[in-house]
Design a protein around this motif. Structure first.
Motif, short mmCIF file in Angstrom:
data_model
loop_
_atom_site.label_atom_id
_atom_site.label_comp_id
_atom_site.label_asym_id
_atom_site.label_seq_id
_atom_site.Cartn_x
_atom_site.Cartn_y
_atom_site.Cartn_z
N SER A 1 138.67 88.29 -16.81
CA SER A 1 138.14 86.92 -16.65
C SER A 1 137.09 86.82 -15.55
O SER A 1 136.64 85.73 -15.23
CB SER A 1 139.23 85.89 -16.38
N ASN A 2 136.69 87.94 -14.97
CA ASN A 2 135.66 87.87 -13.94
C ASN A 2 134.36 87.35 -14.53
O ASN A 2 134.04 87.61 -15.69
CB ASN A 2 135.44 89.27 -13.34
N ALA A 3 133.59 86.63 -13.72
CA ALA A 3 132.33 86.03 -14.20
C ALA A 3 131.45 87.09 -14.87
O ALA A 3 131.03 86.94 -16.01
CB ALA A 3 131.60 85.38 -13.04
N ARG A 4 131.17 88.16 -14.13
CA ARG A 4 130.35 89.23 -14.71
C ARG A 4 131.28 90.24 -15.37
O ARG A 4 132.32 90.58 -14.82
CB ARG A 4 129.55 89.88 -13.58
N THR A 5 130.92 90.68 -16.54
CA THR A 5 131.78 91.63 -17.25
C THR A 5 131.81 92.95 -16.49
O THR A 5 130.77 93.52 -16.17
CB THR A 5 131.27 91.82 -18.70
N VAL A 6 133.04 93.40 -16.23
CA VAL A 6 133.23 94.50 -15.27
C VAL A 6 133.41 95.84 -15.99
O VAL A 6 134.15 95.94 -16.96
CB VAL A 6 134.52 94.23 -14.46
N VAL A 7 132.74 96.88 -15.48
CA VAL A 7 133.10 98.24 -15.89
C VAL A 7 133.61 98.98 -14.65
O VAL A 7 133.34 98.59 -13.51
CB VAL A 7 131.92 99.01 -16.54
N LEU A 8 134.35 100.05 -14.92
CA LEU A 8 135.05 100.78 -13.85
C LEU A 8 134.14 101.13 -12.67
O LEU A 8 134.50 100.94 -11.51
CB LEU A 8 135.65 102.06 -14.46
N GLU A 9 132.95 101.61 -12.98
CA GLU A 9 132.03 102.06 -11.91
C GLU A 9 131.69 100.92 -10.96
O GLU A 9 131.49 101.13 -9.77
CB GLU A 9 130.73 102.63 -12.49
N LEU B 1 133.58 98.54 -9.94
CA LEU B 1 134.65 98.30 -8.97
C LEU B 1 134.59 99.34 -7.85
O LEU B 1 134.76 99.03 -6.67
CB LEU B 1 136.01 98.31 -9.66
N GLY B 2 134.31 100.59 -8.23
CA GLY B 2 134.16 101.64 -7.24
C GLY B 2 133.02 101.32 -6.29
O GLY B 2 133.12 101.50 -5.07
N GLU B 3 131.95 100.81 -6.85
CA GLU B 3 130.78 100.50 -6.03
C GLU B 3 131.07 99.38 -5.03
O GLU B 3 130.68 99.44 -3.87
CB GLU B 3 129.63 100.09 -6.94
N ILE B 4 131.78 98.35 -5.51
CA ILE B 4 132.15 97.26 -4.59
C ILE B 4 132.97 97.82 -3.44
O ILE B 4 132.71 97.53 -2.27
CB ILE B 4 132.92 96.15 -5.36
N LEU B 5 133.96 98.62 -3.77
CA LEU B 5 134.83 99.18 -2.72
C LEU B 5 134.03 100.07 -1.76
O LEU B 5 134.23 100.03 -0.55
CB LEU B 5 135.98 99.99 -3.34
#
Ligand code: NAP
Ligand code: ZN
Length: 372
Positions: free
Chosen positions: A349-357, A359-363
């Motif tokens: 349900s995140n605003a922008r459609t998320v792919v695995l990479e 999330l790694g980049e945010i972290l």
């Protein structure tokens, strides 16, 4: 755009100083035996337990206290509570505390009257209706008193997962900001950040509705009003009351929208690094907003306006002032946390459609200082 939404809050809330005392008769509505679920300190330190016990005595309701709820309660923890509640023959459950005891009380209310293992809570279908719950928050953050969610630690899955359905909304919530006065400044800040991220993620997420947006905007505005008081440690009763109100609104928001990737990523920080839930969320706000800007720019601009800041970085710096972060993560940890968050239902349900990479980049940006 077409309007298409559902709206329900299954909890009757009483808000205000002395609300238990002025509504004691409510405790008579649910039966003769109350099982109180709480942590080892919050119920007593906040003064809430004393008020509840007085009301129960006056109503002639028998009670037993279970005060062994852990922070971030586990399945094993709620199993014990459920067994004791059943043994006692409880008619209803009273949860007192932060999100941990309130969430535990929801699991206990199901387990007390259904012969299932805690892991089956996640089926979300129960033969017998859970016992009614009266919820009394002593932190101002989770909004659990007004949500159906119970977030439990799954040691088998190395993460936290939530269950809940329309029957796990507390029947009644008593919100009295006096009970939050004994919280430390740090827990006050951490939990305020949790409430803010509920409103923020709900507002920006794909499940937002016209009604949840109104609640979210109100909550975000209050966070904007209170942020300097939090920074300067000016936490008088008036501020405490605003924070508790914000937290309730945040709970109403996520009851409709759920959360998104801040929560999904934050769970690993809590599980593996023992970082309190709200603080973990706070660390992620800056990069979450940058990441989502292309999908929700207009709403993010409105958030900045409500918070009276001119950029995402100005907000990030303010939050950094509240929650200095000296945590670094290894590449292996980042990969694992991203993978676990990807499996959370809320990620979709995140605003922008998320792919695995992503999330790694945010972290990496938050915990390895990349791109700063
Ligand atoms: P918490 O884990 O309930 O409490 C944190 C600490 O603060 C505990 O040591 C607690 O003491 C203490 N404390 C609480 N109130 C106090 C008071 N008035 N005075 C002094 N100490 C007090 O913290 P929380 O942030 O409220 O809850 C976090 C949990 O809620 C997490 O498990 C999170 O996943 C969940 N959550 C649920 C929802 C939902 O919708 N249901 C939403 C967000 C988060 P005790 O040891 O006595 O308890
Ligand atoms: Zn939360």
């Amino acid at each position: 755009m077409h309007m298409n939404f559902k709206f329900k809050i299954g909890t009757k809330a009483f808000f205000g100083k002395g609300c238990i005392e002025s509504n004691k008769a409510v405790f008579k509505e649910f039966g003769k035996k109350a099982f109180i679920v709480t942590g080892n300190n919050s119920a007593k330190a906040s003064g809430a337990l004393e008020d509840v016990v007085e009301a129960l005595k006056e109503c002639g309701v028998e009670y037993r206290i279970y005060d062994r709820v852990l922070n971030n309660p586990t399945l094993e923890n709620v199993k014990e509570g459920g067994e004791l509640a059943r043994e006692f023959g409880a008619d209803f459950i009273i949860g007192i505390g932060g999100g941990s005891p309130l969430d535990a009380s929801k699991a206990v209310s199901v387990l007390a009257c259904n012969s299932i293992e805690p892991v089956d809570l996640y089926k979300n279908i129960f033969e017998n209706k859970p016992l009614p719950i009266i919820a009394i928050p002593t932190t101002a953050g989770t909004g659990s008193e007004i949500t159906p969610y119970s977030i439990l630690t799954r040691n088998d899955m190395k993460t936290k997962k939530s269950f809940g359905n329309e029957d796990t909304f507390p029947a009644v919530a008593f919100l009295d900001a006096r009970y939050t006065e004994s919280m430390s400044r740090q827990t006050t800040v951490d939990t305020a950040m949790d409430a803010f991220t509920h409103a923020l993620e709900g507002y920006l997420g794909k499940k937002s509705t016209p009604v949840s947006d109104i609640l979210a905007v109100e909550a975000i505005g209050i966070f904007g009003e209170c942020i300097d008081s939090l920074l300067n440690n000016r936490l008088d009763f008036e501020v405490r009351e605003r924070l508790l109100y914000m937290s309730m609104l945040g709970g109403m928001v996520i009851s409709h929208t759920g959360t998104t990737i801040i929560h999904g990523l934050g769970y690993s920080l809590t599980y593996f690094k023992d970082i309190p839930h709200g603080r973990a969320n706070g660390y992620l706000v800056r990069e979450y907003l940058k990441y989502n800007y292309e999908a929700a720019g207009e709403k993010i601009n409105n958030v900045l306006k409500l918070l009276k800041v001119s950029s995402v970085d100005e907000l990030g710096d303010k939050i950094g002032g509240l929650l200095p972060c000296d945590i670094t993560l290894s590449d292996e940890e980042i990969e694992m946390y991203a993978g676990l968050a990807m499996q959370q239902r809320s990620t979709s349900s995140n605003a922008r459609t998320v792919v695995l990479e992503d999330l790694g980049e945010i972290l990496r940006k938050v915990f390895k200082g990349e791109g700063n």
